[in-house]
Scaffold this motif. Structure first.
Motif, PDB file in Angstrom:
ATOM      1  N   UNK A 159      -3.865 -11.922  -4.725  1.00 10.15           N
ATOM      2  CA  UNK A 159      -4.055 -11.849  -6.167  1.00 10.15           C
ATOM      3  C   UNK A 159      -5.366 -11.171  -6.518  1.00 10.15           C
ATOM      4  N   UNK A 160      -6.440 -11.552  -5.816  1.00  6.88           N
ATOM      5  CA  UNK A 160      -7.755 -10.954  -6.071  1.00  6.88           C
ATOM      6  C   UNK A 160      -7.740  -9.471  -5.744  1.00  6.88           C
ATOM      7  N   UNK A 161      -7.068  -9.132  -4.647  1.00  5.16           N
ATOM      8  CA  UNK A 161      -6.971  -7.721  -4.249  1.00  5.16           C
ATOM      9  C   UNK A 161      -6.282  -6.921  -5.356  1.00  5.16           C
ATOM     10  N   UNK A 162      -5.187  -7.485  -5.892  1.00  4.04           N
ATOM     11  CA  UNK A 162      -4.477  -6.820  -6.983  1.00  4.04           C
ATOM     12  C   UNK A 162      -5.385  -6.616  -8.178  1.00  4.04           C
ATOM     13  N   UNK A 164      -3.308   1.674   4.022  1.00  3.53           N
ATOM     14  CA  UNK A 164      -1.928   2.134   3.812  1.00  3.53           C
ATOM     15  C   UNK A 164      -1.668   2.345   2.319  1.00  3.53           C
ATOM     16  N   UNK A 165      -2.131   1.369   1.533  1.00  4.38           N
ATOM     17  CA  UNK A 165      -1.897   1.391   0.093  1.00  4.38           C
ATOM     18  C   UNK A 165      -2.520   2.628  -0.547  1.00  4.38           C
ATOM     19  N   UNK A 181       3.314  -0.300  -5.516  1.00  3.03           N
ATOM     20  CA  UNK A 181       2.855   0.063  -4.176  1.00  3.03           C
ATOM     21  C   UNK A 181       2.298  -1.162  -3.449  1.00  3.03           C
ATOM     22  N   UNK A 182       1.563  -2.015  -4.168  1.00  2.09           N
ATOM     23  CA  UNK A 182       1.036  -3.230  -3.530  1.00  2.09           C
ATOM     24  C   UNK A 182       2.187  -4.075  -3.011  1.00  2.09           C
TER      25      UNK A 182
END
Lengths: 259, 258
Positions: free
Chosen positions: A232-235, A68-69, A192-193
């Motif tokens: 957080x890691x994804x960001x 989606x992001x 967006x996140x």
């Protein structure tokens, strides 16, 4: 401040800098009771994470959230760039849109989630629209300001070379605006996140946000903290990935026509 | 020339709402829950005579300002510390860079876990992410204060206290102001997010409530109100900074743009 990545001194600096965080986690680990219902120790987060990874809920949630992001961000970039070019190319257009853009920028994007849900229903399309809408403004505003920063003498030169309008856009405006566009996308990424997660939390849809709310509702504290770390890691990962892409694009495309 | 630009700006807003009205009236957009602007305006008196709007606005603005205030105090202190001392910077910058990208909303479930549906949850989610813009901009502002200015302070034999008050703060102020503005915007957005999914009060909750009650006119009125609030808070801060720092303002205005 920038150092070459992975040189020994940079690694040492990185380790030094993360010391407070490490100590904080260590103290938490030592002093939290293992079955605390509110502040469970970090080791229980890892356990919970591996548990979630095993029953495949985690993988599909990560896939749902990132897809989606990425789709929304691409949509926002394309639409924002085109609108930004159209508005930015003429001073009169900039004037006409100035207050309108100022106002829309001030509306907090999450507030539009109930509105768009009401209009489009619960669907992936709705999610993409909401997230893209939130990411649109930074891209659009930065594109507009990028176009307006291109030096007028370059346009004079293009005219004396008898460039067509299309050639002016293709050869001067687009390369000149690319750095501003990238800056806009970089600003849009964290927005967006956040909006993706809010949508998932708000609608309880599949994805990391939905998983977090479900964990909270079941008082599964280790899972909540595990997912917090994961997010957080994804960001971090997405930001790093974008920096790499940005450097490639700037190296390939950009030209210095700004004044 | 400036009046022409202002007139065009206002004209742009009118054209936007006129087009919205036309699209809805003509039936070009077939959405059950998209009211025409005239219908939203017609619903305003009923909404405003109701006491709730004032209470809800006060709640959201209060939570935003309180959370922002706390974040500013923390951000200024830590940012100044990081900016002044290379040692502190070396031993904590990575921590800042590790914590900063955590998306703020992910704190909502954590807040709910710790504090339930309450103002504390709201403040937790507002404060933490609002610290970063202040912290980073203050740090950079202090670091950019040139060595020459410090030498001047030394040769004038200013006390450390005077150095901070008379040299460091005024020189770092434009950068700090940018941080304050970014952080205020963040605080308002997050207040509304928490009210939507965490603490059921204030404007964020009102939008959700009106959506669930299928009252699109009231819902859009609240949405438009949030934009007005954002602009008012931002202009209040700009006005305040003009009073406090005459002259410094010009350089900070442009850089705050996102």
């Amino acid at each position: 401040m920038k150092q070459r990545a992975f040189s020994p001194s940079a690694v040492l600096l990185w380790a030094k800098g993360s010391l407070p965080f490490a100590i904080f986690l260590l103290i938490w680990q030592l002093f939290a009771s293992p079955d605390s219902s509110q502040l469970p120790p970090p080791s229980s987060w890892l356990l919970s994470l591996s548990l979630m990874a095993h029953n495949s809920a985690l993988g599909s949630a990560i896939a749902a959230t990132t897809s989606i992001l990425v789709i929304s961000l691409m949509l926002a970039s394309v639409v924002g760039f085109i609108l930004g070019l159209l508005i930015g190319m003429s001073a009169a257009m900039r004037d006409w849109f100035s207050l309108l853009l100022e106002y829309f920028r001030a509306v907090p994007p999450p507030v539009l989630i109930p509105v768009i849900v009401l209009m489009l229903g619960y669907s992936n399309f709705m999610k993409v629209v909401v997230v893209a809408f939130a990411g649109l403004w930074p891209v659009l505003l930065n594109t507009v300001s990028g176009v307006s920063k291109i030096s007028p003498s370059i346009f004079d030169m293009a005219r004396s070379l008898h460039f067509s309008r299309f050639e002016i856009v293709r050869k001067i405006v687009i390369p000149g605006v690319v750095p501003s566009l990238l800056l806009g996308i970089r600003v849009a990424l964290p927005h967006a996140i956040i909006i993706t997660l809010v949508v998932e939390m708000f609608t309880g849809a599949a994805g990391i946000g939905g998983l977090m709310m479900a964990a909270e509702r079941n008082f599964n504290a280790p899972a909540v903290f595990a997912l917090l770390m994961l997010v957080g890691c994804l960001g971090l990962a997405l930001t790093a990935l974008f920096s790499v892409m940005e450097r490639l694009i700037v190296w390939r495309w950009s030209s210095s026509v700004q004044r | 020339l400036n009046t022409l630009r202002a007139l065009r700006g206002i004209g742009g807003i009118f054209i936007f709402f006129a087009m919205w009205e036309a699209v809805v009236r003509s039936g070009l957009a077939q959405y059950d829950y998209l009211p025409a602007p005239s219908a939203i305006i017609a619903g305003l008196p009923a909404l405003l005579s109701d006491r709730e709007v004032t209470t809800e606005t006060m709640h959201t603005v209060g939570a935003t300002l309180l959370g922002w205030g706390i974040a500013v105090m923390i951000g200024l202190t830590l940012g100044a510390l990081l900016g002044v001392s290379k040692l502190v910077r070396d031993y904590s910058l990575t921590t800042v860079e590790l914590l900063r990208p955590i998306p703020a909303v992910a704190l909502v479930p954590v807040g709910l876990l710790l504090f339930g549906f309450s103002l504390q949850t709201e403040l937790l989610v507002i404060v933490i992410p609002s610290i970063w813009p202040v912290l980073v901009n203050t740090m950079q502002g202090v670091m950019m204060v040139s060595a020459r200015l410090r030498d001047v302070a030394d040769s004038l034999r200013l006390s450390p206290f005077d150095t901070v008050i008379k040299v460091l703060i005024p020189a770092a102020a434009p950068a700090v102001l940018v941080g304050l503005r970014l952080s205020l915007t963040t605080a308002l957005v997050l207040a509304i997010v928490v009210e939507m999914i965490g603490n059921p009060q204030g404007i964020g909750y009102a939008v959700v409530r009106e959506a669930q009650a299928l009252q699109p006119e009231a819902m859009f009125a609240y949405v438009l109100l949030t934009g007005v609030l954002g602009i008012l808070l931002n202009s209040a801060l700009i006005g305040l900074s003009k009073v406090l720092l005459p002259g410094e303002f010009a350089s900070s205005g442009a850089r705050g743009r996102r």
